[in-house]
Design an enzyme around this catalytic site. Structure first.
Site, PDB file in Angstrom:
ATOM      1  N   LYS A  22      13.724  28.989  39.304  1.00 58.46           N
ATOM      2  CA  LYS A  22      13.674  27.935  40.328  1.00 58.46           C
ATOM      3  C   LYS A  22      15.067  27.597  40.850  1.00 58.46           C
ATOM      4  CE  LYS A  22      12.775  22.943  40.700  1.00 58.46           C
ATOM      5  NZ  LYS A  22      14.122  22.379  40.560  1.00 58.46           N
ATOM      6  N   ASN A  23      16.012  27.347  39.951  1.00 56.64           N
ATOM      7  CA  ASN A  23      17.332  26.899  40.377  1.00 56.64           C
ATOM      8  C   ASN A  23      18.103  27.985  41.120  1.00 56.64           C
ATOM      9  OD1 ASN A  23      16.866  24.371  39.333  1.00 56.64           O
ATOM     10  ND2 ASN A  23      17.852  24.794  37.368  1.00 56.64           N
ATOM     11  N   ARG A  97      15.433  17.999  46.574  1.00 56.87           N
ATOM     12  CA  ARG A  97      16.838  17.961  46.165  1.00 56.87           C
ATOM     13  C   ARG A  97      17.600  19.203  46.652  1.00 56.87           C
ATOM     14  NH1 ARG A  97      20.814  14.452  44.638  1.00 56.87           N
ATOM     15  NH2 ARG A  97      22.498  15.661  43.743  1.00 56.87           N
ATOM     16  N   ASP A 121      14.219  14.824  41.039  1.00 55.51           N
ATOM     17  CA  ASP A 121      13.888  14.074  39.830  1.00 55.51           C
ATOM     18  C   ASP A 121      14.705  12.788  39.732  1.00 55.51           C
ATOM     19  OD1 ASP A 121      12.013  15.827  38.814  1.00 55.51           O
ATOM     20  OD2 ASP A 121      13.517  17.077  37.839  1.00 55.51           O
ATOM     21  N   ASP A 320      18.659  20.946  31.188  1.00 56.20           N
ATOM     22  CA  ASP A 320      17.229  21.045  31.490  1.00 56.20           C
ATOM     23  C   ASP A 320      16.377  21.348  30.268  1.00 56.20           C
ATOM     24  OD1 ASP A 320      17.556  20.436  34.122  1.00 56.20           O
ATOM     25  OD2 ASP A 320      17.450  22.491  34.865  1.00 56.20           O
ATOM     26  N   MET A 342      24.902  14.431  30.694  1.00 55.59           N
ATOM     27  CA  MET A 342      25.039  14.595  32.132  1.00 55.59           C
ATOM     28  C   MET A 342      24.166  13.658  32.962  1.00 55.59           C
ATOM     29  SD  MET A 342      25.472  18.755  32.111  1.00 55.59           S
ATOM     30  CE  MET A 342      25.823  18.931  33.849  1.00 55.59           C
TER      31      MET A 342
END
Length: 436
Positions: A22-23, A97, A121, A320, A342
């Site tokens: 996904k990223n 995002r 998110d 994540d 983070m």
């Protein structure tokens, strides 16, 4: 609002193949705006966030052809820049995002890039300063409309520059790299993110004609070129999904094989799970998790102090997966301190696990201590709501291991990051149904 009904306590068995990352997809898809030529991308995950970005590109006038499952051809030879300043774009762009990463390519190729305040998110502050400070160092002028929460950068010509990023932001680095590849002269980015997905972007841009060196390090050197051409690219498997399946196998005492994981791009992920006592076997390019009949024992540090697992920029452990680690620790033999450095709101889902019987002490917004049950006490089924993608999957894993039937609402959050998760889990024996 969608809902999952999960009957927990069943062992799973078989193999599962991770989706495309996904990223990585959110970066790579934005890069098609850098060239008028065709770009073929494969292993694209069929998930909500990625599909939203594909729709956004289509609204810009990008020609999109589906070649097959997960494979598309993109051609941005007639981009509609008027869409950038439309009311529709303010709505479309704010729902994702990853939409922030269209700004760099648009600025580089067309001299302007705008974006409404992006969504995503609710896991804490996720500021955009790194992106826009980088653009300004390349010579762009910044503007911000407070009433509409609308950001913009403009430049007739971008010029290469040296910059030291204030944080090793993955999306910030990607955005600045995509702007710099068409800038005049040389750009040096120090404290650059170096995640495998950022490396993938740089390799793809180099195949398109960019001149990027230092890929994989925290210092990137970019010699600007006048134009980029087309290419083809295949996404890596999603490391977050791979970590999720490792945790699922351990929590349900199941034997699972995770296929085609691209081991060399997993970094410390396997070793972190091994610190929890989970057996992670390498079989070629697959991961095999045997059945943990006797549970798994958390290691301690060599001085005997409690094991702490924290997140850090690559090659540190990805934030994540901390939610997954936390859930897995609830049934470990031993205790664990989770330190989420983070994001300050990512641990707030632990109250739902406590309701299920987990022993967790939330020390503050960034730290939680987990005292494992060692499977001597089952988690109990409950009704809960998914707050974000990763917490949602963590709760799903907890429900699959729990005694009884659980209900998870707001599963749209899970669908944002996991492709057909219910169908794929059903294929390995999970008792899960989707209810609209």
């Amino acid at each position: 609002m969608g809902t999952f009904k999960i009957e927990g306590g069943h062992k799973l068995k078989g193999s599962i193949t991770p989706q495309g990352a996904k990223n990585e997809a959110l970066q790579i898809l934005c890069a098609v705006l850098l060239t008028p030529e065709k770009v073929v991308i494969s292993n694209i995950p069929d998930i909500v966030d990625v599909n939203k970005l594909i729709n956004l590109l289509e609204n810009f006038g990008v020609k999109i052809q589906k070649n097959g499952q997960g494979s598309y051809t993109f051609q941005a030879d007639d981009v509609n820049l008027e869409y950038l300043e439309s009311e529709r774009f303010k709505v479309d762009g704010s729902g994702l995002r990853g939409s922030i990463m269209i700004v760099g390519p648009l600025l580089a190729r067309f001299g302007k890039g705008y974006i409404p305040k992006p969504g995503g998110d609710k896991i804490g502050r996720r500021r955009l300063d790194t992106h826009f400070e980088g653009f300004m160092k390349l010579g762009a002028k910044f503007r911000f409309n407070k009433e509409d929460h609308f950001y913009g950068v403009e430049a007739k010509t971008l010029k290469g520059a040296y910059m030291l990023l204030d944080e090793a932001s993955v999306t910030g680095t990607a955005n600045i790299v995509m702007a710099a590849v068409l800038a005049e002269g040389k750009t040096t980015i120090y404290n650059a993110a170096c995640e495998p997905y950022l490396q993938q972007l740089c390799k793809m841009l180099n195949r398109m004609g960019a001149k990027i060196t230092g890929v994989g390090s925290n210092m990137l050197h970019i010699e600007g070129v006048k134009e980029l051409g087309g290419t083809s690219h295949r996404m890596l498997p999603d490391m977050i999904e791979i970590g999720s399946w490792i945790g699922l196998a351990a929590m349900t005492k199941s034997e699972l094989t995770i296929k085609g994981v691209s081991w060399d791009d997993l970094g410390v992920i396997p070793s972190v799970f091994r610190k929890l006592g989970i057996t992670v076997e390498r079989q070629g390019d697959d991961i095999h998790i045997p059945e943990h009949k006797d549970g798994y024992n958390v290691q301690s540090f060599i001085d005997g102090s409690i094991l702490t697992i924290s997140d850090a920029p690559w090659p540190g452990f990805t934030p994540d997966l901390l939610s997954i680690i936390l859930v897995v620790a609830t049934q470990a033999n031993g205790s664990l301190l989770i330190h989420q450095k983070m994001f300050e709101s990512r641990l707030f889902f632990v109250d739902k696990l406590i309701d299920m019987g987990a022993k967790i002490i939330l020390c503050d917004p960034h730290r939680a201590t987990v005292i494992g049950h060692d499977f001597k006490s089952d988690l109990q089924a409950t009704t809960m709501t998914s707050p974000d993608i990763r917490a949602g999957v963590s709760l799903l894993i907890a429900a699959l291991s729990a005694k009884g039937t659980s209900t998870i609402h707001n599963i749209e959050q899970i669908d944002r990051g996991y492709e057909r998760i219910d169908e794929r889990l059903q294929a390995i024996g999970a008792k899960i149904i989707r209810v609209d």
